[in-house]
Design a protein around this motif. Structure first.
Motif, PDB file in Angstrom:
ATOM      1  N   ASP B   1       0.848  -1.193   0.000  1.00  0.00           N
ATOM      2  CA  ASP B   1       0.000   0.000   0.000  1.00  0.00           C
ATOM      3  C   ASP B   1       0.883   1.242   0.000  1.00  0.00           C
ATOM      4  O   ASP B   1       1.928   1.264   0.615  1.00  0.00           O
ATOM      5  CB  ASP B   1      -0.887  -0.018   1.251  1.00  0.00           C
ATOM      6  N   ALA B   2       0.429   2.320  -0.657  1.00  0.00           N
ATOM      7  CA  ALA B   2       1.241   3.514  -0.788  1.00  0.00           C
ATOM      8  C   ALA B   2       1.233   4.352   0.461  1.00  0.00           C
ATOM      9  O   ALA B   2       1.970   5.326   0.549  1.00  0.00           O
ATOM     10  CB  ALA B   2       0.737   4.339  -1.963  1.00  0.00           C
ATOM     11  N   GLY B   3       0.434   4.046   1.426  1.00  0.00           N
ATOM     12  CA  GLY B   3       0.354   4.880   2.606  1.00  0.00           C
ATOM     13  C   GLY B   3      -0.646   5.999   2.414  1.00  0.00           C
ATOM     14  O   GLY B   3      -1.335   6.093   1.398  1.00  0.00           O
ATOM     15  N   VAL B   4      -0.721   6.884   3.399  1.00  0.00           N
ATOM     16  CA  VAL B   4      -1.606   8.041   3.324  1.00  0.00           C
ATOM     17  C   VAL B   4      -0.976   9.069   2.379  1.00  0.00           C
ATOM     18  O   VAL B   4       0.190   9.416   2.531  1.00  0.00           O
ATOM     19  CB  VAL B   4      -1.827   8.657   4.721  1.00  0.00           C
ATOM     20  N   ILE B   5      -1.765   9.522   1.442  1.00  0.00           N
ATOM     21  CA  ILE B   5      -1.256  10.445   0.439  1.00  0.00           C
ATOM     22  C   ILE B   5      -1.908  11.809   0.610  1.00  0.00           C
ATOM     23  O   ILE B   5      -3.142  11.913   0.614  1.00  0.00           O
ATOM     24  CB  ILE B   5      -1.512   9.916  -0.982  1.00  0.00           C
ATOM     25  N   GLN B   6      -1.083  12.839   0.735  1.00  0.00           N
ATOM     26  CA  GLN B   6      -1.587  14.192   0.896  1.00  0.00           C
ATOM     27  C   GLN B   6      -1.107  15.069  -0.258  1.00  0.00           C
ATOM     28  O   GLN B   6      -0.006  14.886  -0.770  1.00  0.00           O
ATOM     29  CB  GLN B   6      -1.097  14.804   2.213  1.00  0.00           C
ATOM     30  N   SER B   7      -1.949  16.033  -0.608  1.00  0.00           N
ATOM     31  CA  SER B   7      -1.545  17.017  -1.606  1.00  0.00           C
ATOM     32  C   SER B   7      -2.235  18.343  -1.315  1.00  0.00           C
ATOM     33  O   SER B   7      -3.324  18.362  -0.723  1.00  0.00           O
ATOM     34  CB  SER B   7      -1.925  16.519  -3.015  1.00  0.00           C
ATOM     35  N   PRO B   8      -1.596  19.455  -1.664  1.00  0.00           N
ATOM     36  CA  PRO B   8      -0.220  19.548  -2.137  1.00  0.00           C
ATOM     37  C   PRO B   8       0.772  19.374  -0.987  1.00  0.00           C
ATOM     38  O   PRO B   8       0.382  19.439   0.171  1.00  0.00           O
ATOM     39  CB  PRO B   8      -0.165  20.974  -2.695  1.00  0.00           C
ATOM     40  N   ARG B   9       2.019  19.142  -1.268  1.00  0.00           N
ATOM     41  CA  ARG B   9       3.028  19.063  -0.214  1.00  0.00           C
ATOM     42  C   ARG B   9       3.365  20.438   0.323  1.00  0.00           C
ATOM     43  O   ARG B   9       3.656  20.601   1.510  1.00  0.00           O
ATOM     44  CB  ARG B   9       4.295  18.388  -0.743  1.00  0.00           C
ATOM     45  N   HIS B  10       3.339  21.413  -0.569  1.00  0.00           N
ATOM     46  CA  HIS B  10       3.616  22.793  -0.171  1.00  0.00           C
ATOM     47  C   HIS B  10       2.618  23.707  -0.865  1.00  0.00           C
ATOM     48  O   HIS B  10       2.291  23.491  -2.039  1.00  0.00           O
ATOM     49  CB  HIS B  10       5.039  23.205  -0.577  1.00  0.00           C
ATOM     50  N   GLU B  11       2.162  24.712  -0.133  1.00  0.00           N
ATOM     51  CA  GLU B  11       1.277  25.701  -0.731  1.00  0.00           C
ATOM     52  C   GLU B  11       1.593  27.050  -0.123  1.00  0.00           C
ATOM     53  O   GLU B  11       1.637  27.194   1.102  1.00  0.00           O
ATOM     54  CB  GLU B  11      -0.180  25.358  -0.488  1.00  0.00           C
ATOM     55  N   VAL B  12       1.789  28.014  -0.996  1.00  0.00           N
ATOM     56  CA  VAL B  12       1.977  29.394  -0.581  1.00  0.00           C
ATOM     57  C   VAL B  12       0.851  30.204  -1.193  1.00  0.00           C
ATOM     58  O   VAL B  12       0.640  30.144  -2.405  1.00  0.00           O
ATOM     59  CB  VAL B  12       3.345  29.945  -1.034  1.00  0.00           C
ATOM     60  N   THR B  13       0.139  30.924  -0.375  1.00  0.00           N
ATOM     61  CA  THR B  13      -0.990  31.689  -0.863  1.00  0.00           C
ATOM     62  C   THR B  13      -1.051  33.021  -0.141  1.00  0.00           C
ATOM     63  O   THR B  13      -0.311  33.276   0.809  1.00  0.00           O
ATOM     64  CB  THR B  13      -2.297  30.895  -0.650  1.00  0.00           C
ATOM     65  N   GLU B  14      -1.928  33.855  -0.614  1.00  0.00           N
ATOM     66  CA  GLU B  14      -2.071  35.171  -0.002  1.00  0.00           C
ATOM     67  C   GLU B  14      -3.301  35.201   0.887  1.00  0.00           C
ATOM     68  O   GLU B  14      -4.296  34.496   0.629  1.00  0.00           O
ATOM     69  CB  GLU B  14      -2.151  36.243  -1.084  1.00  0.00           C
ATOM     70  N   MET B  15      -3.233  36.025   1.887  1.00  0.00           N
ATOM     71  CA  MET B  15      -4.340  36.175   2.808  1.00  0.00           C
ATOM     72  C   MET B  15      -5.642  36.429   2.045  1.00  0.00           C
ATOM     73  O   MET B  15      -5.663  37.222   1.100  1.00  0.00           O
ATOM     74  CB  MET B  15      -4.059  37.344   3.756  1.00  0.00           C
ATOM     75  N   GLY B  16      -6.684  35.735   2.472  1.00  0.00           N
ATOM     76  CA  GLY B  16      -7.981  35.918   1.850  1.00  0.00           C
ATOM     77  C   GLY B  16      -8.307  34.872   0.802  1.00  0.00           C
ATOM     78  O   GLY B  16      -9.481  34.719   0.425  1.00  0.00           O
ATOM     79  N   GLN B  17      -7.303  34.147   0.333  1.00  0.00           N
ATOM     80  CA  GLN B  17      -7.528  33.131  -0.684  1.00  0.00           C
ATOM     81  C   GLN B  17      -8.066  31.843  -0.055  1.00  0.00           C
ATOM     82  O   GLN B  17      -7.848  31.563   1.127  1.00  0.00           O
ATOM     83  CB  GLN B  17      -6.231  32.834  -1.434  1.00  0.00           C
ATOM     84  N   GLU B  18      -8.747  31.072  -0.876  1.00  0.00           N
ATOM     85  CA  GLU B  18      -9.242  29.769  -0.424  1.00  0.00           C
ATOM     86  C   GLU B  18      -8.144  28.724  -0.586  1.00  0.00           C
ATOM     87  O   GLU B  18      -7.427  28.713  -1.596  1.00  0.00           O
ATOM     88  CB  GLU B  18     -10.457  29.354  -1.243  1.00  0.00           C
ATOM     89  N   VAL B  19      -8.018  27.862   0.400  1.00  0.00           N
ATOM     90  CA  VAL B  19      -7.028  26.790   0.364  1.00  0.00           C
ATOM     91  C   VAL B  19      -7.745  25.455   0.521  1.00  0.00           C
ATOM     92  O   VAL B  19      -8.609  25.313   1.403  1.00  0.00           O
ATOM     93  CB  VAL B  19      -5.992  26.947   1.508  1.00  0.00           C
ATOM     94  N   THR B  20      -7.408  24.501  -0.303  1.00  0.00           N
ATOM     95  CA  THR B  20      -7.969  23.150  -0.185  1.00  0.00           C
ATOM     96  C   THR B  20      -6.839  22.141  -0.089  1.00  0.00           C
ATOM     97  O   THR B  20      -6.002  22.056  -0.986  1.00  0.00           O
ATOM     98  CB  THR B  20      -8.862  22.808  -1.378  1.00  0.00           C
ATOM     99  N   LEU B  21      -6.843  21.402   1.000  1.00  0.00           N
ATOM    100  CA  LEU B  21      -5.863  20.339   1.209  1.00  0.00           C
ATOM    101  C   LEU B  21      -6.571  18.998   1.026  1.00  0.00           C
ATOM    102  O   LEU B  21      -7.715  18.838   1.435  1.00  0.00           O
ATOM    103  CB  LEU B  21      -5.261  20.441   2.611  1.00  0.00           C
TER     104      LEU B  21
END
Lengths: 110, 116
Positions: B1-21
């Motif tokens: 099994d590949a294990g738990v997979i998360q994305s993105p590994r890194h995210e840089v955004t500006e205040m006020g933006q929507e972020v989805t992990l």
């Protein structure tokens, strides 16, 4: 909610045995004791889990006294690669209790 | 099994933006957890699911945070709007249940979020 208390940091030298103790005075009957290891930039990794007495696996031993109010993680003959943060987690998924404490930062020196 | 997979590994955004992990748990695991880790607050449990149903979201900091698990193989953690204080590493973990042996969590590599 069983709270845990661990030393903030410990230093050791290669080849020594390291014992990290965790206090959990309010442990509930159904709670298991689980230890995790975390390296920088990685997620925590399961080391060992126990309920009472002693548990041993290929990397560590876990000692739990009869009253279960504390536990000791024992790492035999540590190496530089054992430098990490070690977390004691006391809880049970069925009791909604999977919260980590502050952890112990172990530094192994050559 | 590949294990738990998360994305993105890194995210840089500006205040006020929507972020989805995003998180893909290990197949067959019944529980999924979202944690947040910062230097100041350590590893905090945000929310967890059992069989795709949210069980405890008391750790979600405020209404800007939301989490969903539409099926057994996918979960999202959304921050809208994002703020600089949301900067942290977000971990997803999954866990099986068998007998009375509970508490073994399998963590992903984490998503490092920086909000400018």
């Amino acid at each position: 909610l069983a709270k845990t208390t661990q030393p903030i940091s410990m230093d050791s030298y290669e080849g020594q045995e390291v014992n990290i103790t965790c206090s959990h005075n309010n442990i509930a009957t159904n709670d298991y004791i689980t230890w995790y290891q975390q390296f920088p930039s990685q997620g925590p990794r399961f080391i060992i889990q126990g309920y009472k007495t002693k548990v041993t696996n290929e990397v560590a031993s876990l000692f739990i006294p009869a009253d279960r109010k504390s536990s000791t993680l024992s790492l035999p003959r540590v190496s530089l690669s054992d430098t990490a943060v070690y977390y004691c987690l006391v809880g049970d998924i069925l009791n909604n209790d999977m919260r980590f404490g502050a952890g112990t930062r172990l530094t192994v020196k050559p | 099994d590949a294990g738990v997979i998360q994305s993105p590994r890194h995210e840089v955004t500006e205040m006020g933006q929507e972020v989805t992990l995003r998180c893909k748990p290990i197949s067959g695991h019944d529980y999924l957890f979202w944690y947040r880790q910062t230097m100041m607050r350590g590893l905090e449990l945000l929310i967890y699911f059992n069989n795709n149903v949210p069980i405890d979201d008391s750790g979600m900091p405020e209404d800007r945070f939301s989490a969903k698990m539409p099926n057994a193989s996918f979960s999202t953690l959304k921050i809208q709007p994002s703020e600089p204080r949301d900067s942290a590493v977000y971990f997803c973990a999954s866990s099986p249940i068998w007998g009375r042996n509970t508490g073994e969590l399998f963590f992903g590599e984490g998503s490092r979020l920086t909000v400018l």
